[in-house]
Design a protein around this motif. Structure first.
Motif, PDB file in Angstrom:
ATOM      1  N   GLN A 219      49.948  32.562  29.095  1.00 48.21           N
ATOM      2  CA  GLN A 219      51.141  31.597  29.759  1.00 48.21           C
ATOM      3  C   GLN A 219      50.821  31.770  30.997  1.00 48.21           C
ATOM      4  O   GLN A 219      50.393  33.187  31.196  1.00 48.21           O
ATOM      5  CB  GLN A 219      52.656  32.257  29.306  1.00 48.21           C
ATOM      6  N   PRO A 220      50.810  31.154  32.200  1.00 46.67           N
ATOM      7  CA  PRO A 220      51.088  31.931  33.371  1.00 46.67           C
ATOM      8  C   PRO A 220      52.577  31.993  33.447  1.00 46.67           C
ATOM      9  O   PRO A 220      53.799  31.640  33.387  1.00 46.67           O
ATOM     10  CB  PRO A 220      50.521  30.440  34.168  1.00 46.67           C
ATOM     11  N   VAL A 221      53.051  32.530  35.561  1.00 48.71           N
ATOM     12  CA  VAL A 221      54.284  33.592  35.300  1.00 48.71           C
ATOM     13  C   VAL A 221      54.003  32.930  36.930  1.00 48.71           C
ATOM     14  O   VAL A 221      53.356  32.975  37.777  1.00 48.71           O
ATOM     15  CB  VAL A 221      54.337  35.253  35.445  1.00 48.71           C
ATOM     16  N   ASP A 222      55.650  32.994  37.190  1.00 47.81           N
ATOM     17  CA  ASP A 222      55.537  32.940  38.265  1.00 47.81           C
ATOM     18  C   ASP A 222      55.447  33.970  39.865  1.00 47.81           C
ATOM     19  O   ASP A 222      55.433  33.944  40.537  1.00 47.81           O
ATOM     20  CB  ASP A 222      57.159  32.145  38.950  1.00 47.81           C
ATOM     21  N   GLN A 223      56.489  35.309  38.852  1.00 50.49           N
ATOM     22  CA  GLN A 223      56.824  36.767  38.988  1.00 50.49           C
ATOM     23  C   GLN A 223      55.748  38.005  37.685  1.00 50.49           C
ATOM     24  O   GLN A 223      56.568  37.302  36.929  1.00 50.49           O
ATOM     25  CB  GLN A 223      57.120  36.670  39.439  1.00 50.49           C
ATOM     26  N   PHE A 224      55.474  38.938  37.925  1.00 47.16           N
ATOM     27  CA  PHE A 224      55.521  39.914  37.439  1.00 47.16           C
ATOM     28  C   PHE A 224      56.184  40.472  37.556  1.00 47.16           C
ATOM     29  O   PHE A 224      57.130  40.788  38.226  1.00 47.16           O
ATOM     30  CB  PHE A 224      54.179  40.622  37.597  1.00 47.16           C
ATOM     31  N   PRO A 225      56.384  41.025  36.224  1.00 51.25           N
ATOM     32  CA  PRO A 225      57.851  41.564  35.995  1.00 51.25           C
ATOM     33  C   PRO A 225      57.072  43.506  36.768  1.00 51.25           C
ATOM     34  O   PRO A 225      56.413  43.871  36.924  1.00 51.25           O
ATOM     35  CB  PRO A 225      58.943  41.765  34.747  1.00 51.25           C
ATOM     36  N   SER A 226      58.769  43.904  37.008  1.00 50.25           N
ATOM     37  CA  SER A 226      58.929  45.931  37.915  1.00 50.25           C
ATOM     38  C   SER A 226      58.568  46.155  36.083  1.00 50.25           C
ATOM     39  O   SER A 226      58.910  46.497  34.751  1.00 50.25           O
ATOM     40  CB  SER A 226      59.767  46.457  37.418  1.00 50.25           C
ATOM     41  N   LEU A 227      57.440  47.032  36.159  1.00 48.31           N
ATOM     42  CA  LEU A 227      56.357  47.348  35.191  1.00 48.31           C
ATOM     43  C   LEU A 227      55.734  48.824  35.443  1.00 48.31           C
ATOM     44  O   LEU A 227      54.563  49.311  35.732  1.00 48.31           O
ATOM     45  CB  LEU A 227      54.666  46.756  35.005  1.00 48.31           C
ATOM     46  N   ASP A 228      56.863  49.953  34.790  1.00 54.20           N
ATOM     47  CA  ASP A 228      57.147  50.669  35.673  1.00 54.20           C
ATOM     48  C   ASP A 228      57.095  52.409  34.351  1.00 54.20           C
ATOM     49  O   ASP A 228      58.436  52.630  33.674  1.00 54.20           O
ATOM     50  CB  ASP A 228      58.088  51.379  36.417  1.00 54.20           C
ATOM     51  N   TYR A 229      56.473  52.966  34.028  1.00 55.17           N
ATOM     52  CA  TYR A 229      55.958  54.002  32.777  1.00 55.17           C
ATOM     53  C   TYR A 229      55.637  55.172  32.721  1.00 55.17           C
ATOM     54  O   TYR A 229      54.375  55.258  33.925  1.00 55.17           O
ATOM     55  CB  TYR A 229      55.531  53.013  31.694  1.00 55.17           C
ATOM     56  N   MET A 230      56.411  55.701  32.186  1.00 62.56           N
ATOM     57  CA  MET A 230      55.168  57.278  32.050  1.00 62.56           C
ATOM     58  C   MET A 230      54.896  57.460  31.128  1.00 62.56           C
ATOM     59  O   MET A 230      54.478  57.462  29.653  1.00 62.56           O
ATOM     60  CB  MET A 230      56.791  58.144  31.977  1.00 62.56           C
ATOM     61  N   PRO A 231      53.922  58.406  31.115  1.00 59.78           N
ATOM     62  CA  PRO A 231      52.473  58.934  30.193  1.00 59.78           C
ATOM     63  C   PRO A 231      53.474  59.917  29.401  1.00 59.78           C
ATOM     64  O   PRO A 231      54.652  60.778  29.904  1.00 59.78           O
ATOM     65  CB  PRO A 231      52.013  59.612  31.247  1.00 59.78           C
ATOM     66  N   THR A 232      53.332  59.977  27.942  1.00 57.50           N
ATOM     67  CA  THR A 232      54.587  60.459  27.076  1.00 57.50           C
ATOM     68  C   THR A 232      53.219  61.134  25.723  1.00 57.50           C
ATOM     69  O   THR A 232      52.628  60.285  25.596  1.00 57.50           O
ATOM     70  CB  THR A 232      55.371  59.613  26.719  1.00 57.50           C
ATOM     71  N   SER A 233      54.026  62.013  24.951  1.00 62.22           N
ATOM     72  CA  SER A 233      53.178  62.572  23.887  1.00 62.22           C
ATOM     73  C   SER A 233      54.669  62.449  23.298  1.00 62.22           C
ATOM     74  O   SER A 233      56.050  62.186  23.872  1.00 62.22           O
ATOM     75  CB  SER A 233      52.738  64.003  24.033  1.00 62.22           C
ATOM     76  N   ILE A 234      53.885  61.893  21.487  1.00 67.50           N
ATOM     77  CA  ILE A 234      54.944  61.808  21.019  1.00 67.50           C
ATOM     78  C   ILE A 234      54.794  62.870  19.292  1.00 67.50           C
ATOM     79  O   ILE A 234      53.723  63.163  19.280  1.00 67.50           O
ATOM     80  CB  ILE A 234      55.555  60.442  20.230  1.00 67.50           C
ATOM     81  N   ALA A 235      56.029  62.848  18.661  1.00 69.19           N
ATOM     82  CA  ALA A 235      56.233  64.345  17.743  1.00 69.19           C
ATOM     83  C   ALA A 235      56.789  63.821  16.616  1.00 69.19           C
ATOM     84  O   ALA A 235      58.150  63.730  17.315  1.00 69.19           O
ATOM     85  CB  ALA A 235      56.294  65.624  17.823  1.00 69.19           C
ATOM     86  N   TYR A 236      56.387  63.475  15.417  1.00 63.35           N
ATOM     87  CA  TYR A 236      57.441  63.120  14.807  1.00 63.35           C
ATOM     88  C   TYR A 236      57.395  63.331  13.177  1.00 63.35           C
ATOM     89  O   TYR A 236      56.623  63.900  13.206  1.00 63.35           O
ATOM     90  CB  TYR A 236      57.033  61.221  13.848  1.00 63.35           C
ATOM     91  N   ASP A 237      58.976  64.281  13.065  1.00 61.35           N
ATOM     92  CA  ASP A 237      59.073  65.199  11.437  1.00 61.35           C
ATOM     93  C   ASP A 237      59.458  64.038  10.304  1.00 61.35           C
ATOM     94  O   ASP A 237      60.272  63.944  10.322  1.00 61.35           O
ATOM     95  CB  ASP A 237      59.661  66.945  11.701  1.00 61.35           C
ATOM     96  N   PRO A 238      58.567  63.749   9.339  1.00 58.18           N
ATOM     97  CA  PRO A 238      58.667  62.919   8.036  1.00 58.18           C
ATOM     98  C   PRO A 238      59.740  63.676   7.204  1.00 58.18           C
ATOM     99  O   PRO A 238      60.078  63.001   6.554  1.00 58.18           O
ATOM    100  CB  PRO A 238      56.960  62.887   7.633  1.00 58.18           C
TER     101      PRO A 238
END
Length: 424
Positions: A219-238
């Motif tokens: 789709q086309p958009v009128d404006q782009f949203p604010s897109l501000d992300y942090m690089p992250t690492s993730i760990a999960y203990d099952p």
């Protein structure tokens, strides 16, 4: 409070990569790698390539029809010509299978149902393609109930596609919105991508499909949203279902997270005496690197399942030091997935942590994380539109989606490999 500024974004990221995985996805890479810290499995380059590929595949239909940029946009059901061309390009090995080849005519003849099955690998909804007539690109022949595709090629300079950012959308299924500028001229015409009159603002919405994507909207958009992300690492203990995210500058490469629930012994009795609680669940959480226990170089975000039967309004988190002193840690209840609540908190030091149900009712968080409750969209007759949020109608998801950050990409795209950070 720092908690309100940093906590929600990190915990939201944890929960999409953890809770959504636990609730809806097999924990492929996370389970395979154990509790090793893993970076997000998507990069800027991959997201940019995804939308660039789609734009340039559909561009081919303009050579043999009157299609223009606006004709490529769709909600739910793609244009038949675009679906046909994308299927040819992405499903190249399947479409150009030798069993369909007629060497005497230098063409491939593919039964409609066979072709549509390939299309379904790349689109959420498959359009009626019986009207496709793209000349040298291929066309549908009713008398054969098949597509006839000449053994020929066609090409031209591509459009320019410039990634702006990525935004997750959370509902009963998980999607990723890819925002980009798409030039209105081909590359050989040198479009100025800093001039708004020479590009179209677009969003391509995709869902993970094994090692690839399914296209949901364009789709086309009128404006782009604010897109501000942090690089992250993730760990999960099952074993404990505890999930941790951290900036990679805070947790060195090769770090693993260990967590275990303690139900008896000296530590358990020490905590029992240190906190005033009706019930508590005790965890020993630590970080290991090169065989040695380490502490993070800053704050990390931790999410642990709310113990069964605990009243969220009376549940607190305590850190227990080596002397047995208990310090309450500010926490937040998050119900991203119904019936699977987590409690999240920041930590800069790893030790014993107790999740305790107290006799005191906790005042509601003044700025709570909203629960994602997707609307039921109205689909077009005969299309597969169940659980698809309509483009431009993401109100039920916006609160959660804006908190999730980049870690969503780990869940929807784990493929047993490790690549770089998800950065803007």
């Amino acid at each position: 409070m720092k908690f309100q500024k940093s906590m929600k974004k990190k915990i939201g990221a944890i929960l999409l990569a953890g809770v959504m995985a636990l609730a809806a996805f097999p924990l492929t890479t996370l389970a395979a790698e154990g509790n090793q810290f893993l970076p997000p499995d998507f990069t800027k380059a991959e997201m940019e390539e995804t939308i660039k590929e789609y734009v340039n595949y559909t561009q081919f239909t303009e050579f043999t029809s009157d299609a223009e940029r606006a004709d490529h946009f769709f909600e739910e059901v793609p244009p038949a010509a675009d679906a046909f061309q994308v299927t040819k390009m992405k499903g190249n090995d399947q479409v150009y299978d030798q069993k369909y080849y007629q060497p005497e005519n230098y063409q491939y003849v593919i039964p409609y149902d066979d072709f549509a099955a390939i299309t379904a690998q790349y689109y959420k909804s498959v359009p009626d393609m019986t009207g496709v007539d793209l000349g040298i690109l291929g066309e549908y022949h009713a008398e054969l109930d098949s597509f006839v595709i000449p053994e020929a090629g066609i090409g031209d300079a591509p459009y320019l596609t410039e990634l702006v950012g990525i935004q997750p959308v959370v509902g009963t299924e998980t999607y990723v919105e890819i925002y980009a500028k798409v030039s209105n001229k081909t590359a050989d015409q040198n479009p100025n991508m800093d001039n708004e009159s020479e590009y179209t603002k677009c969003v391509l919405t995709v869902a993970q499909n094994g090692e690839d994507w399914k296209y949901i909207f364009f789709q086309p958009v009128d404006q782009f949203p604010s897109l501000d992300y942090m690089p992250t690492s993730i760990a999960y203990d099952p074993e404990t279902n505890i999930i941790i995210t951290a900036d990679e500058s805070i947790v060195p490469e090769g770090t693993t997270m260990n967590s275990r629930q303690i139900t008896e012994g000296n530590d358990y009795e020490m905590v029992k005496s240190a906190i005033d609680a009706d019930h508590f669940t005790l965890y020993d959480i630590s970080l290991m690197n090169n065989g040695e226990e380490i502490q993070p170089k800053g704050e990390v975000a931790i999410a642990a399942p709310l113990p069964e039967g605990y009243d969220p309004s009376r549940t607190k988190v305590y850190r227990i030091d080596s002397q047995g002193a208990a310090t309450e840690v500010e926490s937040v209840m998050i119900d991203v997935v119904e019936d699977f609540p987590f409690i999240g908190f920041d930590a800069s030091h790893f030790s014993l942590y107790a999740i305790a149900e107290t006799s005191e009712t906790i005042k509601p968080n003044p700025d709570p994380v909203p629960e994602a409750k997707p609307e039921q969209p109205t689909g077009k007759p005969g299309t597969n539109t169940s659980n698809i949020p309509a483009t431009g109608d993401h109100a039920p998801f916006v609160g959660v989606a804006m908190l999730l950050g980049g870690a969503i990409l780990l869940t929807v795209g784990t493929r047993g490999k490790r690549i770089g950070n998800n950065t803007k």
